[in-house]
Write an enzyme that holds these catalytic residues in place. Structure first.
Site, PDB file in Angstrom:
ATOM      1  N   ASN A  14       4.870   2.318  -6.495  1.00  0.00           N
ATOM      2  CA  ASN A  14       4.585   2.361  -8.290  1.00  0.00           C
ATOM      3  C   ASN A  14       4.881   0.803  -8.140  1.00  0.00           C
ATOM      4  O   ASN A  14       5.010  -0.066  -9.067  1.00  0.00           O
ATOM      5  CB  ASN A  14       5.142   3.059  -8.749  1.00  0.00           C
ATOM      6  CG  ASN A  14       4.115   2.679 -10.227  1.00  0.00           C
ATOM      7  OD1 ASN A  14       5.025   2.845 -10.761  1.00  0.00           O
ATOM      8  ND2 ASN A  14       3.069   1.892 -10.325  1.00  0.00           N
ATOM      9  N   CYS A  16       3.120  -1.086  -5.348  1.00  0.00           N
ATOM     10  CA  CYS A  16       2.522  -2.931  -4.249  1.00  0.00           C
ATOM     11  C   CYS A  16       0.579  -1.770  -4.752  1.00  0.00           C
ATOM     12  O   CYS A  16       0.362  -2.258  -5.448  1.00  0.00           O
ATOM     13  CB  CYS A  16       2.922  -2.203  -2.998  1.00  0.00           C
ATOM     14  SG  CYS A  16       4.108  -3.115  -2.705  1.00  0.00           S
ATOM     15  N   ARG A  17       0.897  -0.806  -4.026  1.00  0.00           N
ATOM     16  CA  ARG A  17      -0.618  -0.625  -4.626  1.00  0.00           C
ATOM     17  C   ARG A  17      -1.459  -0.153  -5.635  1.00  0.00           C
ATOM     18  O   ARG A  17      -2.090  -0.923  -6.275  1.00  0.00           O
ATOM     19  CB  ARG A  17      -1.278   0.325  -3.459  1.00  0.00           C
ATOM     20  CG  ARG A  17      -1.189   0.016  -1.949  1.00  0.00           C
ATOM     21  CD  ARG A  17      -1.542   0.837  -1.014  1.00  0.00           C
ATOM     22  NE  ARG A  17      -0.073   1.696  -1.249  1.00  0.00           N
ATOM     23  CZ  ARG A  17       0.177   2.388  -0.650  1.00  0.00           C
ATOM     24  NH1 ARG A  17      -0.927   3.616   0.571  1.00  0.00           N
ATOM     25  NH2 ARG A  17       1.565   3.398  -1.109  1.00  0.00           N
ATOM     26  N   SER A  18      -0.446   0.803  -6.267  1.00  0.00           N
ATOM     27  CA  SER A  18      -0.997   1.009  -7.714  1.00  0.00           C
ATOM     28  C   SER A  18      -0.786   0.130  -9.156  1.00  0.00           C
ATOM     29  O   SER A  18      -1.370  -0.168 -10.031  1.00  0.00           O
ATOM     30  CB  SER A  18       0.112   2.654  -7.639  1.00  0.00           C
ATOM     31  OG  SER A  18       1.066   2.581  -8.169  1.00  0.00           O
ATOM     32  N   ASP A 127      -0.849   1.505   3.127  1.00  0.00           N
ATOM     33  CA  ASP A 127       0.693   0.662   2.269  1.00  0.00           C
ATOM     34  C   ASP A 127       0.955  -0.155   3.248  1.00  0.00           C
ATOM     35  O   ASP A 127       0.777  -1.319   4.114  1.00  0.00           O
ATOM     36  CB  ASP A 127       1.578   1.690   2.808  1.00  0.00           C
ATOM     37  CG  ASP A 127       3.065   1.405   2.664  1.00  0.00           C
ATOM     38  OD1 ASP A 127       3.263   0.514   2.087  1.00  0.00           O
ATOM     39  OD2 ASP A 127       3.434   2.867   2.270  1.00  0.00           O
TER      40      ASP A 127
HETATM   41  P1  4NP Z   1       3.429   1.379  -2.773  1.00  0.00           P
HETATM   42  O1  4NP Z   1       4.006   0.645  -0.909  1.00  0.00           O
HETATM   43  O2  4NP Z   1       3.091   2.958  -2.209  1.00  0.00           O
HETATM   44  O3  4NP Z   1       1.832   0.936  -2.208  1.00  0.00           O
HETATM   45  O4  4NP Z   1       4.005   0.967  -3.777  1.00  0.00           O
HETATM   46  C1  4NP Z   1       5.298   1.293  -1.058  1.00  0.00           C
HETATM   47  C2  4NP Z   1       6.251   0.689  -1.984  1.00  0.00           C
HETATM   48  C3  4NP Z   1       8.238   0.527  -0.776  1.00  0.00           C
HETATM   49  C4  4NP Z   1       7.809   2.322  -0.192  1.00  0.00           C
HETATM   50  C5  4NP Z   1       6.290   2.452   0.874  1.00  0.00           C
HETATM   51  C6  4NP Z   1       5.848   1.604   0.002  1.00  0.00           C
HETATM   52  N1  4NP Z   1       8.804   2.127   0.384  1.00  0.00           N
HETATM   53  O5  4NP Z   1       9.196   2.768   1.658  1.00  0.00           O
HETATM   54  O6  4NP Z   1       9.874   1.785   0.024  1.00  0.00           O
END
Ligand code: 4NP
Length: 165
Positions: A14, A16-18, A127
């Site tokens: 929560n 980057c993408r969302s 991701d």
């Molecule tokens: P999101 O990206 O799912 O698009 O917010 C990520 C942010 C952090 C992590 C993985 C994906 N992490 O492993 O901390």
């Protein structure tokens, strides 16, 4: 007044993408004049970043295209989200699987891949967390595409123009 259609964008962290999907779809809702009819929010299946602002790379990439993600703070999906939201849209198959594992049977039809609404023939918003800066632009391209499709879908299904046709 009828209740707003509630849309939840879901990724892992929560950050980057969302949040990007939240910011872009909010822009589409406002541009369409549907701010009083559709509400969008975002959350993560993971708990690693609760309370944090979006990743700076997401904030900056979105800002270059005119979207403001600055006020968002990460939260994790809660049990009440499955009842509250009408559309629960996962950024990839892993997040969809994790949502399905937690979702009461009666609400399972609310769960979908966000890119089901994109014209691009692609299932996952990749991701970008461990990618270079180009990954964040790919994320935005896909999210803009799916946001356009989702807006058309919700408008046609829930708010058809009474004067049309
Ligand atoms: P999101 O990206 O799912 O698009 O917010 C990520 C942010 C952090 C992590 C993985 C994906 N992490 O492993 O901390």
């Amino acid at each position: 007044m009828t209740a707003k259609i509630q849309v939840l964008m879901v990724c892992l962290g929560n950050i980057c993408r969302s949040p990007t999907a939240h910011g872009v779809f909010k822009n589409r809702i406002e541009n369409a004049g549907l701010g009083d009819k559709i509400h969008v929010d975002c959350s993560g299946t993971g708990n690693y970043h609760i309370g944090e602002k979006p990743d700076l790379r997401s904030i900056e990439t979105a800002a270059r295209r005119g979207y403001d993600l600055d006020s968002f703070r990460a939260r994790q999906v809660q049990a009440s989200d499955f009842e509250r939201f009408d559309y629960i849209l996962a950024m990839d198959a892993t997040n969809l699987r994790n949502l399905r594992a937690r979702c009461p049977q009666v609400y399972l039809p609310k769960l979908q891949l966000f890119l089901d609404y994109a014209a691009a023939d692609c299932e996952a918003v990749p991701d970008p967390y461990f990618s270079g800066p180009k990954g964040f632009d790919v994320v935005l391209d896909l999210i803009e595409d799916a946001s356009d499709g989702l807006l058309v879908h919700i408008r046609d299904r829930h708010f058809p123009d009474p004067g049309a046709g």
